[in-house]
Design a protein around this motif. Structure first.
Motif, mmCIF file in Angstrom:
data_model
loop_
_atom_site.group_PDB
_atom_site.id
_atom_site.type_symbol
_atom_site.label_atom_id
_atom_site.label_comp_id
_atom_site.label_asym_id
_atom_site.label_seq_id
_atom_site.Cartn_x
_atom_site.Cartn_y
_atom_site.Cartn_z
ATOM 1 N N ASP A 1 9.319 -6.431 3.625
ATOM 2 C CA ASP A 1 8.539 -6.574 2.373
ATOM 3 C C ASP A 1 9.136 -7.090 1.165
ATOM 4 O O ASP A 1 9.169 -8.182 0.200
ATOM 5 N N ARG A 2 10.143 -6.690 1.221
ATOM 6 C CA ARG A 2 11.111 -6.642 -0.240
ATOM 7 C C ARG A 2 12.019 -7.916 -0.236
ATOM 8 O O ARG A 2 12.354 -8.325 -1.429
ATOM 9 N N ASP A 3 12.374 -8.117 1.043
ATOM 10 C CA ASP A 3 13.201 -9.758 0.809
ATOM 11 C C ASP A 3 13.620 -10.048 1.906
ATOM 12 O O ASP A 3 14.127 -10.463 2.147
ATOM 13 N N ARG A 4 12.549 -10.725 2.439
ATOM 14 C CA ARG A 4 12.334 -11.367 3.875
ATOM 15 C C ARG A 4 12.990 -13.198 3.852
ATOM 16 O O ARG A 4 12.874 -12.734 4.741
ATOM 17 N N ASP B 1 6.613 -3.936 7.653
ATOM 18 C CA ASP B 1 7.464 -3.452 6.599
ATOM 19 C C ASP B 1 8.433 -3.776 5.103
ATOM 20 O O ASP B 1 8.635 -3.566 4.617
ATOM 21 N N SER B 2 9.182 -3.353 6.793
ATOM 22 C CA SER B 2 11.037 -3.261 5.758
ATOM 23 C C SER B 2 11.308 -4.738 5.292
ATOM 24 O O SER B 2 12.359 -5.033 4.532
#
Length: 266
Positions: free
Chosen positions: A16-19, A13-14
Motif C-alpha cells: 500500500d505504501r509504495d505500489r 497491504d504491504s
C-alpha cells in the motif's frame, strides 16, 4: 528480458505504501506484465481494480483460496461470476485445496473448489490452482470435470515427482517460484525443474511471499516483489541447463498463450 510474473499478490497491504514504485522497479527489471492474484471475496475485486488501472500491464484472477473457503456462499459465487464478466480477469482462482494449514474445514474447501470449477467450465477461462498436502482429493475432484475444463496451471508448485508427473500427464502447466531457491525445502525442485516441458513451464514470485533465499543483497524488509523475478529465472535456467534468456523467452511465450495476454505496448 521480457518476463511475465503469473502470480503476484499486489493487493497485499504491504504494497500500500509504495505500489507504484514496485511496478516501476518491476518494469525496470524486465517484468513487462503481471497477473495479480485474486484469492478472496475482499481481494479479487481489488485485483480487478488494479488491472483496470494499469491496462495491458496488469491482469487479474478472481477466486477464493481454500484458506477462505468458508466465505464461499451463494452471494460469493454471484460476486465471482460478476468479476469474471470483465475481460481483465484472465483466470479462475486462486482455488484448490490446502490440507497443510486447514484454515477452512475440508468439506468447505472441496465445495468451494467445485463451485469455482463450475465457473471455469462455463466461462472457458484457465484455472489458477493451489494444492498442498491434498493431492488425492485434488485430483479426484478435477477428474470429475474431465472434458469440461480449459487449461490449468498448478501455481507455486512445491510438490513431489509423482505429483508433478500427474499434472504433466494431464497437460497442465506448472508455476515455479522462489521456493526453488530455498536450500531447506526447495532442493528437490532443482532436479524436478528439468522435467517440465518448456511449453508447460511458467514463472512467478508469489510476492510479497516466498522471497528467494539466494537473493543478494536481501531487501531490509524481507518483502518479495516482482522485480526479483529475473533472479528466479536465472536460478531456474541454471537448473535446466539453459541460458537465462532462453528460459525467459519460453516462459513468457507460454504465459502469454495460456492467459491469452496481448503483447505489451511499446
Amino acid at each position: 528480458m521480457d518476463l511475465i510474473d503469473i502470480g503476484v499478490n499486489l493487493t497485499h497491504d504491504s504494497f500500500d505504501r509504495d505500489r507504484d514504485a514496485v511496478l516501476q522497479r518491476a518494469r525496470a527489471a524486465g517484468v513487462a506484465q503481471m497477473v495479480v492474484t485474486g484469492a478472496s471475496r475482499e481481494h479479487s475485486p481489488k485485483a480487478l481494480e488494479l488491472a483496470r488501472a494499469h491496462p495491458g500491464v496488469l491482469f487479474a484472477t478472481a477466486g477464493v483460496h481454500p484458506h477462505h473457503a468458508v466465505e464461499y456462499t451463494a452471494e460469493c459465487d454471484a460476486e465471482m461470476r460478476a468479476l469474471h464478466r470483465h475481460p481483465e480477469v484472465v483466470a479462475v482462482g486462486e482455488c484448490g485445496l490446502d490440507y497443510f494449514r486447514d484454515f477452512s474445514p475440508r468439506p468447505a474447501q472441496r465445495k468451494a473448489f467445485e463451485r469455482q470449477l463450475e465457473i471455469a467450465a462455463e466461462t472457458g477461462k484457465p484455472l489458477f490452482l493451489h494444492q498442498r498436502d491434498a493431492h488425492a482429493d485434488f485430483m479426484a475432484i478435477l477428474r470429475g470435470f474431465d472434458g469440461r475444463l480449459g487449461p490449468a496451471v498448478v501455481h507455486c508448485f512445491t510438490g513431489t515427482r509423482e505429483e508433478l508427473f500427474d499434472y504433466l500427464d494431464r497437460d497442465w502447466h506448472v508455476g515455479i517460484t522462489g521456493w526453488l531457491c530455498d536450500e531447506r525445502r526447495g532442493r528437490h525442485l532443482r532436479e524436478l525443474a528439468k522435467s517440465i516441458p518448456a511449453e508447460r513451464l511458467m514463472v512467478e514470485t508469489d510476492a510479497p511471499y516466498l522471497l528467494p533465499r539466494t537473493l543478494d543483497p536481501m531487501p531490509k524488509d524481507r518483502r518479495n516483489e516482482p522485480a526479483f523475478l529475473p533472479h528466479i529465472v536465472a536460478e531456474l535456467a541454471r537448473d535446466r541447463g539453459e541460458d537465462a534468456a532462453v528460459t525467459a523467452a519460453r516462459t513468457t511465450a507460454t504465459a502469454r498463450a495460456f492467459f491469452r495476454l496481448p503483447a505489451p505496448a511499446g
